[in-house]
Design a protein around this motif. Structure first.
Motif, PDB file in Angstrom:
ATOM      1  N   GLU A  74     -26.685 -11.137  27.315  1.00 33.87           N
ATOM      2  CA  GLU A  74     -27.289 -11.891  28.405  1.00 33.87           C
ATOM      3  C   GLU A  74     -26.251 -12.257  29.469  1.00 33.87           C
ATOM      4  N   ASN A  75     -25.060 -12.680  29.021  1.00 30.07           N
ATOM      5  CA  ASN A  75     -24.006 -13.085  29.948  1.00 30.07           C
ATOM      6  C   ASN A  75     -22.670 -12.537  29.446  1.00 30.07           C
ATOM      7  N   PRO A  76     -22.319 -11.307  29.839  1.00 30.77           N
ATOM      8  CA  PRO A  76     -21.074 -10.704  29.349  1.00 30.77           C
ATOM      9  C   PRO A  76     -19.827 -11.521  29.700  1.00 30.77           C
ATOM     10  N   TYR A  78     -19.481 -14.336  27.243  1.00 30.95           N
ATOM     11  CA  TYR A  78     -19.141 -13.819  25.918  1.00 30.95           C
ATOM     12  C   TYR A  78     -17.662 -13.451  25.843  1.00 30.95           C
ATOM     13  N   ILE A  79     -17.180 -12.743  26.849  1.00 33.94           N
ATOM     14  CA  ILE A  79     -15.775 -12.315  26.861  1.00 33.94           C
ATOM     15  C   ILE A  79     -14.857 -13.524  26.983  1.00 33.94           C
ATOM     16  N   GLU A  83     -11.186 -18.035  21.871  1.00 33.59           N
ATOM     17  CA  GLU A  83     -11.014 -18.075  20.420  1.00 33.59           C
ATOM     18  C   GLU A  83      -9.575 -17.778  20.015  1.00 33.59           C
ATOM     19  N   THR A  84      -8.837 -17.057  20.862  1.00 35.48           N
ATOM     20  CA  THR A  84      -7.432 -16.777  20.541  1.00 35.48           C
ATOM     21  C   THR A  84      -6.591 -18.050  20.608  1.00 35.48           C
ATOM     22  N   LEU A 126     -14.538  -4.203  25.409  1.00 38.89           N
ATOM     23  CA  LEU A 126     -15.678  -4.709  24.646  1.00 38.89           C
ATOM     24  C   LEU A 126     -16.307  -3.533  23.918  1.00 38.89           C
ATOM     25  N   LYS A 127     -16.266  -3.588  22.594  1.00 41.53           N
ATOM     26  CA  LYS A 127     -16.742  -2.469  21.785  1.00 41.53           C
ATOM     27  C   LYS A 127     -18.239  -2.590  21.519  1.00 41.53           C
ATOM     28  N   ASP A 128     -18.804  -1.512  20.996  1.00 42.30           N
ATOM     29  CA  ASP A 128     -20.235  -1.485  20.697  1.00 42.30           C
ATOM     30  C   ASP A 128     -20.625  -2.498  19.623  1.00 42.30           C
TER      31      ASP A 128
END
Length: 164
Positions: A80-82, A85-86, A92-93, A144-146
């Protein structure tokens, strides 16, 4: 005597009417001047707003949200919102103990952590990091992987020097 009272009332009424007419015309002139002044201010505000909108559009130029070609890379993932998400994955790192693994410097006051993130397109991120006293910026390449995993690779970094 009655005639004099009516005459005085008539003169008094005429003076009140004259006073109200003069006062009304003066108020009209003042209000017209005020309206013109406000119209000028409104025009200045419209110009200022238009300049601000242009600056905002220019600042959004390098942004994943406004880049349809870059967003097309993520159509098959149904995110919905790349950008969000990214950004979340990059933040998170920060959860690892010590300095953020993407920041190639050791924190001098505290641990270096990423603060602000700008996802430029489908490949690059610009991020700000700080330890509370010192700060810098990093340029990161990401993929960004599948399976919705994200790989981050540091491209370049910059640590600002403190000047007292």
């Amino acid at each position: 005597m009655k005639k004099n009272i009516y005459l005085y009332l008539f003169i008094f009424s005429a003076l009140i009417c004259l006073y109200l007419a003069v006062r009304g015309s003066k108020m009209s002139v003042v209000n017209t001047a005020r309206i013109q002044s406000l119209e000028g201010k409104v025009e200045n505000l419209k110009d200022s707003l238009q300049q601000s909108e242009l600056r905002a559009l220019e600042m959004q130029y390098f942004s994943l949200e406004n880049n349809d070609d870059a967003l097309a890379y993520y159509d098959h993932l149904e995110l919905e919102n790349p950008t969000r998400y990214i950004s979340d994955k990059l933040l998170e790192t920060n959860e690892s103990q010590g300095d953020n693994p993407l920041v190639p410097y050791e924190g001098m006051q505290n641990d270096f952590k990423i603060n602000k993130i700008k996802v430029l397109n489908h490949k690059w991120i610009l991020a700000d990091f700080s330890d509370g006293m010192y700060w810098g910026e990093i340029l990161i390449r990401y993929e960004l992987k599948d399976d919705l995993g994200v790989d981050f690779t540091l491209i370049d970094q910059l640590l600002y020097t403190r000047s007292n």
